[in-house]
Design an enzyme around this catalytic site. Structure first.
Site, mmCIF file in Angstrom:
data_model
loop_
_atom_site.group_PDB
_atom_site.id
_atom_site.type_symbol
_atom_site.label_atom_id
_atom_site.label_comp_id
_atom_site.label_asym_id
_atom_site.label_seq_id
_atom_site.Cartn_x
_atom_site.Cartn_y
_atom_site.Cartn_z
ATOM 1 N N LYS A 58 0.839 -1.217 0.000
ATOM 2 C CA LYS A 58 0.000 0.000 0.000
ATOM 3 C C LYS A 58 0.867 1.258 0.000
ATOM 4 O O LYS A 58 0.503 2.280 -0.601
ATOM 5 C CB LYS A 58 -0.940 0.014 1.208
ATOM 6 N N GLY A 122 10.126 -21.546 16.076
ATOM 7 C CA GLY A 122 9.481 -22.420 17.050
ATOM 8 C C GLY A 122 9.074 -23.741 16.417
ATOM 9 O O GLY A 122 8.695 -23.787 15.247
ATOM 10 N N ALA A 190 -2.957 -12.903 -12.658
ATOM 11 C CA ALA A 190 -3.662 -11.616 -12.528
ATOM 12 C C ALA A 190 -4.622 -11.682 -11.355
ATOM 13 O O ALA A 190 -5.796 -11.337 -11.462
ATOM 14 C CB ALA A 190 -4.400 -11.285 -13.819
ATOM 15 N N GLY A 191 -4.116 -12.156 -10.199
ATOM 16 C CA GLY A 191 -4.907 -12.179 -8.971
ATOM 17 C C GLY A 191 -4.665 -10.883 -8.200
ATOM 18 O O GLY A 191 -4.175 -9.890 -8.758
ATOM 19 N N ILE A 193 -2.509 -9.983 -5.750
ATOM 20 C CA ILE A 193 -1.129 -9.492 -5.593
ATOM 21 C C ILE A 193 -0.559 -9.047 -6.942
ATOM 22 O O ILE A 193 0.075 -7.990 -7.049
ATOM 23 C CB ILE A 193 -0.249 -10.576 -4.917
ATOM 24 N N VAL A 246 1.652 -19.968 -18.171
ATOM 25 C CA VAL A 246 3.120 -19.883 -18.206
ATOM 26 C C VAL A 246 3.685 -21.273 -17.920
ATOM 27 O O VAL A 246 3.328 -21.901 -16.923
ATOM 28 C CB VAL A 246 3.631 -18.859 -17.183
ATOM 29 N N GLY A 279 -0.299 -17.138 -6.318
ATOM 30 C CA GLY A 279 -0.962 -17.567 -5.088
ATOM 31 C C GLY A 279 0.058 -17.931 -4.021
ATOM 32 O O GLY A 279 1.266 -17.883 -4.247
ATOM 33 N N ALA A 328 -5.343 -10.660 6.002
ATOM 34 C CA ALA A 328 -4.823 -10.283 7.312
ATOM 35 C C ALA A 328 -5.934 -10.149 8.350
ATOM 36 O O ALA A 328 -5.793 -10.605 9.494
ATOM 37 C CB ALA A 328 -4.053 -8.974 7.196
ATOM 38 N N HIS A 452 -24.180 14.095 2.450
ATOM 39 C CA HIS A 452 -24.014 14.587 1.082
ATOM 40 C C HIS A 452 -22.987 15.722 1.068
ATOM 41 O O HIS A 452 -23.038 16.601 1.947
ATOM 42 C CB HIS A 452 -25.348 15.114 0.543
HETATM 43 P P1 FAD Z 1 1.954 -14.136 8.263
HETATM 44 O O1 FAD Z 1 1.667 -12.704 8.141
HETATM 45 O O2 FAD Z 1 2.595 -14.823 7.103
HETATM 46 O O3 FAD Z 1 2.874 -14.279 9.548
HETATM 47 C C1 FAD Z 1 3.439 -15.491 9.924
HETATM 48 C C2 FAD Z 1 4.705 -15.201 10.705
HETATM 49 O O4 FAD Z 1 5.133 -16.396 11.331
HETATM 50 C C3 FAD Z 1 5.872 -14.741 9.831
HETATM 51 O O5 FAD Z 1 6.525 -13.655 10.442
HETATM 52 C C4 FAD Z 1 6.790 -15.956 9.793
HETATM 53 O O6 FAD Z 1 8.152 -15.618 9.629
HETATM 54 C C5 FAD Z 1 6.526 -16.546 11.156
HETATM 55 N N1 FAD Z 1 6.790 -17.978 11.268
HETATM 56 C C6 FAD Z 1 6.445 -18.987 10.432
HETATM 57 N N2 FAD Z 1 6.831 -20.163 10.906
HETATM 58 C C7 FAD Z 1 7.433 -19.910 12.088
HETATM 59 C C8 FAD Z 1 8.059 -20.730 13.061
HETATM 60 N N3 FAD Z 1 8.095 -22.057 12.941
HETATM 61 N N4 FAD Z 1 8.589 -20.128 14.159
HETATM 62 C C9 FAD Z 1 8.556 -18.777 14.309
HETATM 63 N N5 FAD Z 1 7.981 -17.969 13.419
HETATM 64 C C10 FAD Z 1 7.427 -18.532 12.326
HETATM 65 N N6 FAD Z 1 -4.128 -9.233 3.171
HETATM 66 C C11 FAD Z 1 -5.047 -8.302 3.437
HETATM 67 O O7 FAD Z 1 -5.967 -8.561 4.223
HETATM 68 N N7 FAD Z 1 -4.998 -7.061 2.852
HETATM 69 C C12 FAD Z 1 -4.028 -6.720 1.974
HETATM 70 O O8 FAD Z 1 -4.001 -5.591 1.463
HETATM 71 C C13 FAD Z 1 -3.026 -7.673 1.671
HETATM 72 N N8 FAD Z 1 -2.023 -7.374 0.821
HETATM 73 C C14 FAD Z 1 -1.050 -8.287 0.586
HETATM 74 C C15 FAD Z 1 -0.030 -7.955 -0.298
HETATM 75 C C16 FAD Z 1 0.984 -8.848 -0.565
HETATM 76 C C17 FAD Z 1 2.082 -8.462 -1.519
HETATM 77 C C18 FAD Z 1 0.989 -10.120 0.095
HETATM 78 C C19 FAD Z 1 2.098 -11.106 -0.138
HETATM 79 C C20 FAD Z 1 -0.024 -10.466 0.961
HETATM 80 C C21 FAD Z 1 -1.064 -9.562 1.221
HETATM 81 N N9 FAD Z 1 -2.125 -9.877 2.084
HETATM 82 C C22 FAD Z 1 -3.100 -8.949 2.313
HETATM 83 C C23 FAD Z 1 -2.227 -11.184 2.761
HETATM 84 C C24 FAD Z 1 -1.744 -11.069 4.214
HETATM 85 O O9 FAD Z 1 -0.404 -10.616 4.214
HETATM 86 C C25 FAD Z 1 -1.859 -12.408 4.903
HETATM 87 O O10 FAD Z 1 -3.164 -12.916 4.792
HETATM 88 C C26 FAD Z 1 -1.516 -12.267 6.389
HETATM 89 O O11 FAD Z 1 -0.212 -11.777 6.556
HETATM 90 C C27 FAD Z 1 -1.654 -13.607 7.105
HETATM 91 O O12 FAD Z 1 -1.344 -13.448 8.441
HETATM 92 P P2 FAD Z 1 -0.753 -14.655 9.288
HETATM 93 O O13 FAD Z 1 -0.548 -14.113 10.655
HETATM 94 O O14 FAD Z 1 -1.564 -15.864 9.103
HETATM 95 O O15 FAD Z 1 0.671 -14.997 8.616
HETATM 96 P P1 AMP Z 2 -4.163 -15.087 -6.390
HETATM 97 O O1 AMP Z 2 -4.369 -16.444 -5.769
HETATM 98 O O2 AMP Z 2 -5.287 -14.118 -6.192
HETATM 99 O O3 AMP Z 2 -2.829 -14.485 -5.997
HETATM 100 O O4 AMP Z 2 -4.090 -15.328 -7.967
HETATM 101 C C1 AMP Z 2 -3.121 -16.139 -8.590
HETATM 102 C C2 AMP Z 2 -3.489 -16.283 -10.065
HETATM 103 O O5 AMP Z 2 -2.415 -16.922 -10.763
HETATM 104 C C3 AMP Z 2 -4.737 -17.131 -10.325
HETATM 105 O O6 AMP Z 2 -5.668 -16.353 -11.028
HETATM 106 C C4 AMP Z 2 -4.217 -18.313 -11.158
HETATM 107 O O7 AMP Z 2 -5.137 -18.704 -12.165
HETATM 108 C C5 AMP Z 2 -2.955 -17.746 -11.811
HETATM 109 N N1 AMP Z 2 -1.964 -18.767 -12.229
HETATM 110 C C6 AMP Z 2 -1.554 -19.851 -11.523
HETATM 111 N N2 AMP Z 2 -0.602 -20.566 -12.217
HETATM 112 C C7 AMP Z 2 -0.410 -19.917 -13.406
HETATM 113 C C8 AMP Z 2 0.436 -20.134 -14.564
HETATM 114 N N3 AMP Z 2 1.288 -21.153 -14.626
HETATM 115 N N4 AMP Z 2 0.358 -19.241 -15.600
HETATM 116 C C9 AMP Z 2 -0.489 -18.179 -15.527
HETATM 117 N N5 AMP Z 2 -1.310 -17.929 -14.473
HETATM 118 C C10 AMP Z 2 -1.290 -18.774 -13.419
#
Ligand code: FAD
Ligand code: AMP
Length: 475
Positions: A58, A122, A190-191, A193, A246, A279, A328, A452
């Protein structure tokens, strides 16, 4: 002897650190273990979300939006600028500053709530013993818990024949760190992320091509929203190729050559950089000892019941490493619910009212069922919509693209889904989540006074339109 805690949480992302704070608030002796190492080499709690996900993406979306507006939209306001430029290093440093502030804030919150934080990895063993391998290389630490919450999150999925190298072929981490604007950027998937990070570099001047295997754009979104979004993104020069699988990629002479298969057969296309965003998958590497008693399902997710209980007594799991949307806020709410269940309180989550947001420009946000889901389920529904082109505030702000679409049960009028493509959709959706959480009807929203001029009047008008009585559009 192993130090004893009432609750130990493995993972300090939005699932884990929120669970830790809530457990501590409830008076439970709590430890949180997180292994993430920040850019400064130190502990950086906050997980994927704060370090390399929601927040940094963001930050860059905002920077790139300013640059884009400066070049393309300010002229209409009579504002002229010459020699607009972007210093990528400053933009990335700003993003890093935001991340540092927030991860530092999480450390403070954990401390303030008297959560014992361990920086390391952990592992859960039998009988809720937890072994920590500290990040600083010191000797392993043994802990014992009454309850363990697994919140290990997720990692990017890798596809066959496309190896990450951190420079030319990257995941979300690499795409948040480019040192300059690549002339051409290929994005696989095109999901959510792919669209967000593709938008960042597109706005900064990259020629971005999204390669998407599925034939439909944003198949999980409502079809009207997906259709309008596809049209708008095309205008923004995001080249979205659907039905394009791909099959491999190789780095050759400073370029990435991608092998794709589409309706015309197999071909190759070269890019300066390639982002793989196909994904994410649960991260459970080294998390569970063989005797932990925690079972994974065939998708690699930690198996949990509706209360987030795993197959091992006293062991719970939340967030991206279990079933449900990888979001999140879903992880955080699960964390709170589990902490409350452990403390003997009632708690539950309505998965049906978890909002989704895609932070493109305009934003996409929805809650509940799509029209195609209702059709497939044979539900008798009514639909209302309102275009932002007819909303005064949207037009005043040059934000006239998109719509609000509302779906309600034909008989009871209960709202079943709301789908928004438009400015501030991420904020507008909250009203709809609240309405659905209270089992509200479209009539409820139609009768509520909306200020409004605001964008929220488009939600109001969509509710009115559902009953054929919208004021600012034909019914
Ligand atoms: P995580 O945030 O992945 O945290 C897990 C933590 O556990 C990590 O720090 C990891 O290092 C640690 N860990 C793992 N295994 C161990 C272990 N054995 N011991 C100690 N530590 C460990 N979601 C939204 O809702 N809004 C958004 O705008 C959004 N934007 C995103 C953009 C991007 C580019 C990406 C990649 C993700 C985005 N998400 C977004 C998804 C969101 O980041 C995740 O859904 C969220 O972080 C999940 O939270 P979590 O606590 O389950 O795991
Ligand atoms: P998201 O889960 O929202 O991050 O989206 C991931 C996207 O990647 C999905 O729309 C999938 O259909 C697409 N995808 C997965 N594997 C491939 C691939 N090999 N080539 C092109 N697109 C893919």
């Amino acid at each position: 002897m192993a130090e004893k805690f009432e609750v130990i949480i493995i993972g300090g992302g939005p699932g884990g650190y929120v669970a830790a704070i809530r457990a501590a608030q409830l008076g439970l002796k709590t430890a949180c273990i997180d292994m993430y190492v920040g850019k400064d080499g130190k502990a950086s709690p906050g997980g994927t979300c704060l370090n390399v996900g929601c927040i940094p993406s963001k930050a860059l979306l905002d920077s790139s939006k300013h640059f884009h507006h400066l070049q393309h939209d300010f002229g209409a306001h009579g504002i002229s600028v010459s020699d607009a430029g972007i210093d990528v290093a400053t933009m990335i440093a700003r993003k890093d500053g935001v991340v540092k502030k927030l991860t530092g804030g999480v450390s403070q919150l954990l401390k303030g709530n008297k959560v014992t934080f361990f920086h390391g990895k952990g592992q859960l063993k039998s009988g809720r013993q937890v072994e920590i391998t500290p990040a600083d290389g010191s000797a392993a630490v043994q802990l014992q818990a009454d309850h363990v919450i697994l919140a290990a999150g997720s990692v990017p999925i890798q596809i066959p024949n496309v190896e990450f190298d951190g420079e030319f072929i990257v995941d979300n981490v690499g795409a948040l760190e480019f040192e300059s604007v690549p002339e051409t950027l290929g994005v696989i998937g095109a999901g959510v992320i792919g669209l967000e990070l593709g938008s960042v570099w597109n706005r900064l001047g990259s020629k971005v091509t999204l390669l998407e295997a599925l034939p439909d754009f944003l198949a999980m979104a409502d079809r009207d929203v997906a259709r309008q979004a596809a049209r708008e993104f095309k205008k923004q020069k995001l080249d979205i190729r659907l039905g394009t699988l791909v099959k491999g990629a190789e780095v050759k002479k400073g370029k990435v050559e991608v092998i794709v298969e589409d309706g015309k057969g197999e071909s190759r296309q070269a890019f300066d950089r390639l982002l793989v965003s196909v994904g994410r998958k649960p991260y459970t590497e080294g998390l569970l000892a063989a005797d932990s008693g925690v079972r994974l399902n065939d998708r690699g997710q930690i198996e949990v019941n509706e209360q987030s209980k795993t197959t091992a007594p006293g062991v719970w799991a939340i967030g991206d490493c279990v079933r449900g949307p990888m979001l999140a806020h879903k992880a955080s709410e699960e964390g709170i619910a589990v902490a409350e269940l452990i403390a003997g309180k009632p708690a539950h989550i309505h998965f049906d009212t978890v909002p989704w947001v895609v932070y493109t420009d305009p934003e996409i946000a929805w809650v509940g069922k799509t029209e195609q889901e209702l059709e497939a389920a044979g539900v008798d529904y009514r639909s209302g919509s309102f275009p932002f082109a007819a909303n005064g505030r949207a037009l005043a702000g040059g934000q006239g693209s998109g719509l609000v679409k509302m779906l309600a049960d034909a008989e009871s009028d209960e709202i079943l889904g709301v789908h928004i493509f438009g400015a501030n959709a991420s904020e507008l959706i909250s009203e709809c989540v609240v309405a659905m959480e209270f089992q509200g009807s479209s009539e409820d929203l139609a009768r509520i006074v909306h200020a409004h001029p605001t964008l929220s009047e488009a939600v109001h008008e969509a509710a009115l339109h559902l009953d054929g009585r919208a004021i600012h559009r034909g019914n």
